[in-house]
Design a protein around this motif. Structure first.
Motif, PDB file in Angstrom:
ATOM      1  N   LYS A 186       0.848  -1.202   0.000  1.00  0.00           N
ATOM      2  CA  LYS A 186       0.000   0.000   0.000  1.00  0.00           C
ATOM      3  C   LYS A 186       0.883   1.252   0.000  1.00  0.00           C
ATOM      4  O   LYS A 186       0.642   2.198  -0.734  1.00  0.00           O
ATOM      5  CB  LYS A 186      -0.903   0.014   1.245  1.00  0.00           C
ATOM      6  N   HIS A 187       1.899   1.211   0.839  1.00  0.00           N
ATOM      7  CA  HIS A 187       2.834   2.339   0.948  1.00  0.00           C
ATOM      8  C   HIS A 187       3.484   2.625  -0.413  1.00  0.00           C
ATOM      9  O   HIS A 187       3.619   3.779  -0.818  1.00  0.00           O
ATOM     10  CB  HIS A 187       3.884   2.010   2.010  1.00  0.00           C
ATOM     11  N   LEU A 188       3.863   1.567  -1.130  1.00  0.00           N
ATOM     12  CA  LEU A 188       4.505   1.742  -2.439  1.00  0.00           C
ATOM     13  C   LEU A 188       3.563   2.391  -3.448  1.00  0.00           C
ATOM     14  O   LEU A 188       3.998   3.082  -4.354  1.00  0.00           O
ATOM     15  CB  LEU A 188       4.986   0.389  -2.980  1.00  0.00           C
ATOM     16  N   LYS A 189       2.262   2.128  -3.261  1.00  0.00           N
ATOM     17  CA  LYS A 189       1.269   2.741  -4.160  1.00  0.00           C
ATOM     18  C   LYS A 189       0.951   4.174  -3.745  1.00  0.00           C
ATOM     19  O   LYS A 189       0.047   4.793  -4.296  1.00  0.00           O
ATOM     20  CB  LYS A 189      -0.018   1.908  -4.149  1.00  0.00           C
ATOM     21  N   GLY A 190       1.672   4.652  -2.736  1.00  0.00           N
ATOM     22  CA  GLY A 190       1.452   6.027  -2.283  1.00  0.00           C
ATOM     23  C   GLY A 190       0.322   6.164  -1.284  1.00  0.00           C
ATOM     24  O   GLY A 190      -0.044   7.268  -0.903  1.00  0.00           O
ATOM     25  N   GLU A 191      -0.254   5.021  -0.869  1.00  0.00           N
ATOM     26  CA  GLU A 191      -1.344   5.093   0.108  1.00  0.00           C
ATOM     27  C   GLU A 191      -0.777   5.239   1.512  1.00  0.00           C
ATOM     28  O   GLU A 191       0.323   4.795   1.805  1.00  0.00           O
ATOM     29  CB  GLU A 191      -2.208   3.823   0.035  1.00  0.00           C
ATOM     30  N   GLU A 192      -1.605   5.823   2.374  1.00  0.00           N
ATOM     31  CA  GLU A 192      -1.224   6.033   3.760  1.00  0.00           C
ATOM     32  C   GLU A 192      -1.387   4.719   4.537  1.00  0.00           C
ATOM     33  O   GLU A 192      -2.315   3.972   4.270  1.00  0.00           O
ATOM     34  CB  GLU A 192      -2.220   7.047   4.287  1.00  0.00           C
ATOM     35  N   THR A 193      -0.493   4.418   5.452  1.00  0.00           N
ATOM     36  CA  THR A 193      -0.695   3.213   6.258  1.00  0.00           C
ATOM     37  C   THR A 193      -0.693   3.571   7.740  1.00  0.00           C
ATOM     38  O   THR A 193      -0.131   4.577   8.141  1.00  0.00           O
ATOM     39  CB  THR A 193       0.401   2.151   6.041  1.00  0.00           C
ATOM     40  N   SER A 194      -1.342   2.712   8.498  1.00  0.00           N
ATOM     41  CA  SER A 194      -1.378   2.892   9.945  1.00  0.00           C
ATOM     42  C   SER A 194      -0.748   1.653  10.568  1.00  0.00           C
ATOM     43  O   SER A 194      -1.392   0.843  11.194  1.00  0.00           O
ATOM     44  CB  SER A 194      -2.833   3.089  10.389  1.00  0.00           C
ATOM     45  N   THR A 195       0.549   1.499  10.330  1.00  0.00           N
ATOM     46  CA  THR A 195       1.284   0.342  10.839  1.00  0.00           C
ATOM     47  C   THR A 195       1.758   0.665  12.248  1.00  0.00           C
ATOM     48  O   THR A 195       2.231   1.775  12.505  1.00  0.00           O
ATOM     49  CB  THR A 195       2.501   0.054   9.929  1.00  0.00           C
ATOM     50  N   ASN A 196       1.634  -0.267  13.130  1.00  0.00           N
ATOM     51  CA  ASN A 196       1.958  -0.043  14.545  1.00  0.00           C
ATOM     52  C   ASN A 196       3.468  -0.200  14.791  1.00  0.00           C
ATOM     53  O   ASN A 196       4.009  -1.295  14.621  1.00  0.00           O
ATOM     54  CB  ASN A 196       1.167  -1.052  15.388  1.00  0.00           C
ATOM     55  N   PRO A 197       4.151   0.866  15.200  1.00  0.00           N
ATOM     56  CA  PRO A 197       5.598   0.776  15.407  1.00  0.00           C
ATOM     57  C   PRO A 197       5.996   0.381  16.835  1.00  0.00           C
ATOM     58  O   PRO A 197       7.188   0.340  17.148  1.00  0.00           O
ATOM     59  CB  PRO A 197       6.063   2.210  15.124  1.00  0.00           C
TER      60      PRO A 197
END
Ligand code: NAP
Ligand code: MG
Length: 397
Positions: A309-320
């Motif tokens: 998703k990130h590569l497609k320019g979409e925003e992600t809500s990944t937990n760090p």
């Protein structure tokens, strides 16, 4: 800092988070010294995986490492990354070089209730990662016959026992373990218990397995003698019980201890415990060697779906969270070993700043449905890290 931390970079979404965590939460606050190893798959392929071995050797030298999640290649990854070999799991390589044990601990919050109501504190599982059924050999008996277990020693010990006289078809299996590996496991467990000031539980089935499992218990008892005075000084307990009794007691407990398990028990119980605590994204992991070297990481993988998703320019809500706690754990340990109370304090403050953020209801998407008692607001990874940074600045001011 004077002694470096061994820094192992990784792949995909966690590689993106890695840089964000360093830029937002570490570099502005710490005079960071690392010895950097790029364990990202392209670099492992380029170096014929020598980079992984070098990173493990550096961990032996410096004693503290922090690792980003990495891809373990499979057939699909061979094509995706145009690899010239299906490289082994970096974690497996590092574990075998350091001869370590992996301890997995959930990050717990008041607003995320574990499936087991009375668990108040985290339960850490230590899984012995050698031998037993994972290195067993098996035979399918297709006819009537006798199965025997035979040992031929180099210096004359010879033993032979009948396993079973088959009257018809059946199955059989041969397993082993080594005193050396069990002893390393025991040292890592006692060291980690002292380190984290928690009781250590250990369980096997030595009432049934009077030689095999009994040997595990004996070795733990022997090794404990070396740590007994430290346990007494810290008011800690080493508690041995049968695996079935342990399961019942774990469920009734309030948590807050380490549970050392044989390989198969650890495989099964770690999935049960981590699921019951809530989220894979909140599970930390540390590899501890019998001579006291530490490698901190998140228990989850590279979160591939979010990366695409990130590569497609979409925003992600990944937990760090788990990756941040790998950093805080490594910094705190470096501070403890080198007598740097400020670094220890920074590790603690960083974790507390994360809790401040979550307790204020600012969370990544994966946590939204797990929270009770507060109304959470889901933010993207960048916003989440920015919120932690603000809380960290407040705490350090
Ligand atoms: P994964 O990366 O742990 O992700 C599985 C799923 O769990 C994700 O798709 C996501 O669910 C959720 N998740 C995990 N971590 C999260 C986080 N920090 N924030 C939000 N959600 C999170 O496992 P995988 O997809 O099976 O494996 C991906 C790659 O990681 C593989 O190449 C594997 O070899 C590698 N791996 C590495 C390690 C390691 O280095 N220690 C461990 C395990 C796997 P949703 O998609 O539903 O949001
Ligand atoms: Mg498993």
């Amino acid at each position: 800092m004077t002694t470096p931390i061994v820094e192992m970079d990784g792949d995909e979404m966690t590689r993106i988070l890695w840089k964000m965590i360093k830029d937002e939460l570490i570099l502005p606050f710490v005079d960071l010294k690392t010895e950097y190893f790029d364990l990202g798959l392209p670099e492992r392929d380029k170096t014929d995986d020598k980079i992984t071995i070098e990173a493990a050797e550096a961990t032996k030298k410096y004693g503290v490492a922090v690792k980003c999640a990495t891809i373990t290649p499979n057939a699909q990854r061979m094509t995706e990354y145009n690899l010239h070999q299906m490289w082994k799991s970096p974690n497996g390589t590092i574990r075998s070089i350091l001869d370590g044990t992996v301890f997995r601990t959930p990050i717990t919050l008041d607003s995320i209730h574990p499936a087991v109501r009375n668990w108040k504190k985290p339960i850490t599982i230590a899984r012995h990662a050698y031998g037993d059924v994972y290195k067993s050999v098996e035979i399918r008996a297709e006819e009537e016959g006798v199965a025997k277990l035979v040992f031929e020693g180099k210096n004359g010990q010879k033993e032979e026992v009948v396993i079973h006289e088959f009257k018809g078809p059946g199955v059989l299996q041969g397993m082993h373990n080594t005193d050396k590996s069990i002893r390393s496991f025991a040292h890592s467990c006692f060291k980690f218990a002292i380190d984290t000031k928690q009781d250590l539980w250990f369980s096997t089935k030595d009432t049934i397995s009077k030689k095999y499992d009994a040997r595990f218990r004996e070795i733990f008892d022997e090794v404990f003698e070396e740590y007994k005075s430290d346990f007494e000084r810290l008011g800690l307990e080493y508690f041995y019980t049968l695996i079935d009794d342990a399961v019942a007691r774990v469920i009734r407990s309030n948590g807050g201890f380490i549970w050392a398990c044989k390989n198969y028990d650890g495989d099964v119980m770690s999935d049960m415990v981590s699921t019951a605590f809530g989220s894979l994204a909140m599970m930390t992991s540390v590899l501890v060697s019998p001579d006291g070297k530490y490698e901190y990481e998140a228990a989850h993988g590279t979160v591939t779906r979010h990366y695409y998703k990130h590569l497609k320019g979409e925003e992600t809500s990944t937990n760090p969270m788990a990756t941040i706690f790998a950093w805080s754990g490594a910094l705190r340990k470096r501070g403890e070993l080198d007598g740097l109370p400020e670094l220890v304090n920074f590790g603690n403050q960083l974790e507390d700043a994360c809790f401040d953020t979550l307790n204020a209801g600012i969370v990544t998407k994966d946590l939204v449905n797990l929270m009770e008692g507060i109304t959470p607001t889901a933010v993207n990874s960048e916003q989440f890290l920015k919120a932690i940074r603000e809380n960290l600045e407040k705490r350090l001011a």
